[in-house]
Design a protein around this motif. Structure first.
Motif, PDB file in Angstrom:
ATOM      1  N   SER A 195       0.853  -1.196   0.000  1.00  0.00           N
ATOM      2  CA  SER A 195       0.000   0.000   0.000  1.00  0.00           C
ATOM      3  C   SER A 195       0.891   1.249   0.000  1.00  0.00           C
ATOM      4  O   SER A 195       2.104   1.156   0.236  1.00  0.00           O
ATOM      5  CB  SER A 195      -0.885   0.007   1.248  1.00  0.00           C
ATOM      6  OG  SER A 195      -0.058   0.109   2.389  1.00  0.00           O
ATOM      7  N   THR A 196       0.276   2.383  -0.224  1.00  0.00           N
ATOM      8  CA  THR A 196       1.051   3.636  -0.184  1.00  0.00           C
ATOM      9  C   THR A 196       1.714   3.803   1.180  1.00  0.00           C
ATOM     10  O   THR A 196       2.889   4.189   1.273  1.00  0.00           O
ATOM     11  CB  THR A 196       0.117   4.840  -0.447  1.00  0.00           C
ATOM     12  OG1 THR A 196      -0.670   4.569  -1.592  1.00  0.00           O
ATOM     13  CG2 THR A 196       0.910   6.105  -0.671  1.00  0.00           C
ATOM     14  N   SER A 197       0.963   3.506   2.231  1.00  0.00           N
ATOM     15  CA  SER A 197       1.516   3.680   3.586  1.00  0.00           C
ATOM     16  C   SER A 197       2.771   2.815   3.773  1.00  0.00           C
ATOM     17  O   SER A 197       3.798   3.291   4.282  1.00  0.00           O
ATOM     18  CB  SER A 197       0.478   3.271   4.639  1.00  0.00           C
ATOM     19  OG  SER A 197      -0.730   3.955   4.446  1.00  0.00           O
ATOM     20  N   ASP A 250       0.554   9.676   5.871  1.00  0.00           N
ATOM     21  CA  ASP A 250       1.945  10.044   5.628  1.00  0.00           C
ATOM     22  C   ASP A 250       2.600  10.530   6.927  1.00  0.00           C
ATOM     23  O   ASP A 250       3.756  10.192   7.227  1.00  0.00           O
ATOM     24  CB  ASP A 250       2.044  11.122   4.538  1.00  0.00           C
ATOM     25  CG  ASP A 250       1.579  10.613   3.177  1.00  0.00           C
ATOM     26  OD1 ASP A 250       0.607   9.831   3.139  1.00  0.00           O
ATOM     27  OD2 ASP A 250       2.188  10.985   2.159  1.00  0.00           O
ATOM     28  N   TYR A 277      -4.794  16.383  -0.730  1.00  0.00           N
ATOM     29  CA  TYR A 277      -6.039  15.608  -0.845  1.00  0.00           C
ATOM     30  C   TYR A 277      -7.264  16.439  -0.514  1.00  0.00           C
ATOM     31  O   TYR A 277      -8.359  16.175  -0.993  1.00  0.00           O
ATOM     32  CB  TYR A 277      -5.980  14.382   0.064  1.00  0.00           C
ATOM     33  CG  TYR A 277      -6.233  14.639   1.531  1.00  0.00           C
ATOM     34  CD1 TYR A 277      -5.286  15.261   2.326  1.00  0.00           C
ATOM     35  CD2 TYR A 277      -7.436  14.267   2.135  1.00  0.00           C
ATOM     36  CE1 TYR A 277      -5.520  15.500   3.665  1.00  0.00           C
ATOM     37  CE2 TYR A 277      -7.678  14.496   3.480  1.00  0.00           C
ATOM     38  CZ  TYR A 277      -6.711  15.120   4.241  1.00  0.00           C
ATOM     39  OH  TYR A 277      -6.954  15.351   5.566  1.00  0.00           O
ATOM     40  N   HIS A 321      -2.561  11.768  -5.646  1.00  0.00           N
ATOM     41  CA  HIS A 321      -3.545  12.599  -6.356  1.00  0.00           C
ATOM     42  C   HIS A 321      -2.975  13.189  -7.641  1.00  0.00           C
ATOM     43  O   HIS A 321      -3.518  14.171  -8.166  1.00  0.00           O
ATOM     44  CB  HIS A 321      -4.057  13.705  -5.418  1.00  0.00           C
ATOM     45  CG  HIS A 321      -4.848  13.159  -4.276  1.00  0.00           C
ATOM     46  ND1 HIS A 321      -6.212  13.005  -4.318  1.00  0.00           N
ATOM     47  CD2 HIS A 321      -4.446  12.656  -3.076  1.00  0.00           C
ATOM     48  CE1 HIS A 321      -6.626  12.458  -3.183  1.00  0.00           C
ATOM     49  NE2 HIS A 321      -5.568  12.233  -2.415  1.00  0.00           N
ATOM     50  N   TYR A 373      -5.531   3.102  -6.860  1.00  0.00           N
ATOM     51  CA  TYR A 373      -7.003   3.029  -6.938  1.00  0.00           C
ATOM     52  C   TYR A 373      -7.691   4.336  -7.302  1.00  0.00           C
ATOM     53  O   TYR A 373      -8.910   4.375  -7.405  1.00  0.00           O
ATOM     54  CB  TYR A 373      -7.586   2.465  -5.639  1.00  0.00           C
ATOM     55  CG  TYR A 373      -7.026   3.058  -4.359  1.00  0.00           C
ATOM     56  CD1 TYR A 373      -7.338   4.341  -3.958  1.00  0.00           C
ATOM     57  CD2 TYR A 373      -6.173   2.308  -3.546  1.00  0.00           C
ATOM     58  CE1 TYR A 373      -6.818   4.871  -2.783  1.00  0.00           C
ATOM     59  CE2 TYR A 373      -5.650   2.820  -2.371  1.00  0.00           C
ATOM     60  CZ  TYR A 373      -5.975   4.099  -1.994  1.00  0.00           C
ATOM     61  OH  TYR A 373      -5.451   4.610  -0.838  1.00  0.00           O
TER      62      TYR A 373
HETATM   63  C1  LIG Z   1      -1.991  11.511  -0.306  1.00  0.00           C
HETATM   64  C2  LIG Z   1      -2.397  10.142   0.152  1.00  0.00           C
HETATM   65  N1  LIG Z   1      -1.471   9.308   0.651  1.00  0.00           N
HETATM   66  C3  LIG Z   1      -1.810   8.073   1.072  1.00  0.00           C
HETATM   67  C4  LIG Z   1      -3.116   7.636   0.993  1.00  0.00           C
HETATM   68  C5  LIG Z   1      -3.541   6.291   1.494  1.00  0.00           C
HETATM   69  O1  LIG Z   1      -2.612   5.356   1.595  1.00  0.00           O
HETATM   70  P1  LIG Z   1      -3.019   3.803   1.641  1.00  0.00           P
HETATM   71  O2  LIG Z   1      -3.231   3.394   0.229  1.00  0.00           O
HETATM   72  O3  LIG Z   1      -1.871   3.174   2.285  1.00  0.00           O
HETATM   73  O4  LIG Z   1      -4.288   3.687   2.402  1.00  0.00           O
HETATM   74  C6  LIG Z   1      -4.100   8.476   0.457  1.00  0.00           C
HETATM   75  C7  LIG Z   1      -5.524   8.059   0.340  1.00  0.00           C
HETATM   76  O5  LIG Z   1      -6.028   7.127   0.855  1.00  0.00           O
HETATM   77  C8  LIG Z   1      -3.723   9.750   0.040  1.00  0.00           C
HETATM   78  O6  LIG Z   1      -4.636  10.580  -0.443  1.00  0.00           O
END
Ligand SMILES: Cc1ncc(COP(=O)(O)O)c(C=O)c1O
Ligand SMILES: Nc1c(O)cccc1C(=O)C[C@H](N)C(=O)O
Length: 415
Positions: free
Chosen positions: A99-101, A131, A175, A203, A225
């Motif tokens: 995941s992004t996190s 973040d 966001y 984004h 996503y």
């Molecule tokens: C800027 C940003 N970073 C991270 C995330 C989320 O990260 P993850 O995909 O790990 O839930 C989002 C949205 O969910 C986001 O808008």
């Protein structure tokens, strides 16, 4: 005040839209004006068949053999290459994983390791919370006194870049309000002070052209996503500038990051390539959906995507301008297209209820606490006429106070 373009003008703009053929490549339910592709992208039609085929043939019939015969094992690199094309990254510098996190955990750990002797991680209070949470967790995990220092306005950032800053960690497009940083300028300012830079492209990717290589960014992360349409919980991506490749950099030392996973050596020996940023087995079904969604981008002209995104946002802003003051909507997205991403946000009272009333009328956007209603503009499948219609429905909901009904006050777990 009155709206600046007529319904006929909007329909004409749709007719001459160079991206209009892409709309048919998505499944979108009738009666829905979808302004939330910045949270969850729509379903590309071919994903359905591709995932079904993967399940029935590759999994159902070929079973374990598909890791080789369908090349499941290289999906992270294959999908990574497709994403690289959209973000100005070279071959072998992007993988799709986790995941992004989690990817932020990896690259922030690597960046701090690469820049020892400095204690600050610079970011923004209004960054997406995960973040900031990950940065807090990484600092605690490393245990060397790193601290997160947060700006309250983009204009404060340059003065915060000092000799004690190790990493500048920013989300390119905010966001909440859609503000867009100047990636190249901030990266250069940071580098001039010896600071490494991580960009969150959640984004950005698929919403506009990006040039990570040109900007000289050190690391980047982003999700699959939103504008990339990879599906709910799609695998995320990460970018590592080739100058930082090699060595043992990120701490999630799973076997997919090993130099030779199928040697089954008891000692970890990191890959010297981007693979070191992988951890464990890829989620094949989600990866296949992402791979298929990314194939839609093969021939997309990103300049046209950006041009349409700007016009969609301008159109919505102009339409809402004609009634915003009367109903207390305050535009929080920059009017200057050069300073924004591909969404339009307003702060207002009763925002949650207003958004629920909109959704009940088929206009799907979202709400971000405490008071933001958000409308995402996705150039591949959104029409100008729909944006105009969405603004008209918003006006009607405000005029009739339709939002002031009990069913629109009840908060769901996801807003
Ligand atoms: C800027 C940003 N970073 C991270 C995330 C989320 O990260 P993850 O995909 O790990 O839930 C989002 C949205 O969910 C986001 O808008
Ligand atoms: N990641 C999300 C989720 O798991 C559920 C609902 C929405 C999301 C989102 O993507 C939120 C999004 N990043 C945002 O900008 O608010």
């Amino acid at each position: 005040m009155h709206s600046t373009i007529t319904k006929i003008d909007a329909e004409q703009a749709d007719f001459t839209d160079p991206l209009r053929s892409y709309r048919d490549r998505f499944d979108l339910p009738d009666g829905v004006l979808y302004l939330d592709g910045n949270s969850l992208g729509a379903l590309p039609k071919t994903v359905r068949q591709r995932v079904a085929k993967t399940i029935s043939e590759e999994w159902g019939e070929q079973l374990i053999r598909s890791w080789n015969t369908a090349d499941w094992v290289h999906l992270p690199q294959r999908v990574g290459r497709k994403i690289a094309n959209l973000i100005g990254a070279g071959d072998g510098s992007v993988v799709t994983a986790d995941s992004t996190s989690i990817n932020l955990f990896k690259v922030l750990s690597a960046a701090l390791d690469l820049n020892p002797g400095r204690s600050k991680i610079i970011s923004e209070r209004d960054n997406f919370p995960t973040d900031l949470y990950i940065a807090q967790g990484v600092a605690k995990q490393i245990g060397k006194g790193h601290r997160l220092v947060l700006s309250d306005a983009p204009s404060d950032i340059p003065d915060m870049l000092d000799e004690d800053a190790a990493v500048l960690m920013l989300t390119h497009v905010n966001y909440r309000n859609g503000y867009r940083h100047d990636m190249a300028a901030l990266t250069k300012m940071a580098h001039d002070k010896g600071i490494l830079v991580i960009w969150d492209l959640c984004h950005t990717a698929g919403a506009m052209p990006v040039d990570l290589t040109g900007a000289g960014a050190d690391f980047a992360i982003g999700c699959g996503y939103k504008y990339l349409n990879g599906g709910p919980g799609a695998p995320a991506f990460l970018y590592v500038n080739p100058r930082h490749m090699g060595g043992f950099r990120q701490p999630l030392s799973g076997w997919f990051g090993h130099r030779a996973p199928f040697d089954f050596d008891p000692s970890y020996a990191p890959s010297s390539n981007i693979e070191q940023y992988l951890c464990g087995t890829p989620p094949v079904l989600a990866m296949v959906a992402m791979d298929e969604a990314m194939s839609l981008w093969d021939d997309v002209d990103m300049t046209a995507v950006r041009a349409k995104s700007v016009t969609l946002c301008d159109l919505f802003i102009q339409e809402v301008d004609s009634f915003a003051d009367e109903f207390g909507l305050k535009l929080v997205t920059p009017r200057d297209a050069d300073r924004r991403g591909s969404q339009v946000s307003y702060s207002c009272d009763n925002g949650y209820a207003i958004m629920q009333a909109l959704i009940a009328r088929g206009v799907v956007g979202d709400f971000r606490a405490p008071d933001i209603i958000r409308f995402g503009m996705t150039p591949l499948y959104l029409k100008f006429a729909e944006v105009k219609q969405a603004a008209a429905i918003l006006r009607d909901i405000l005029e009739t106070r339709a939002w002031d009904a009990p069913e629109f006050q009840v908060r769901g777990a996801v807003t």
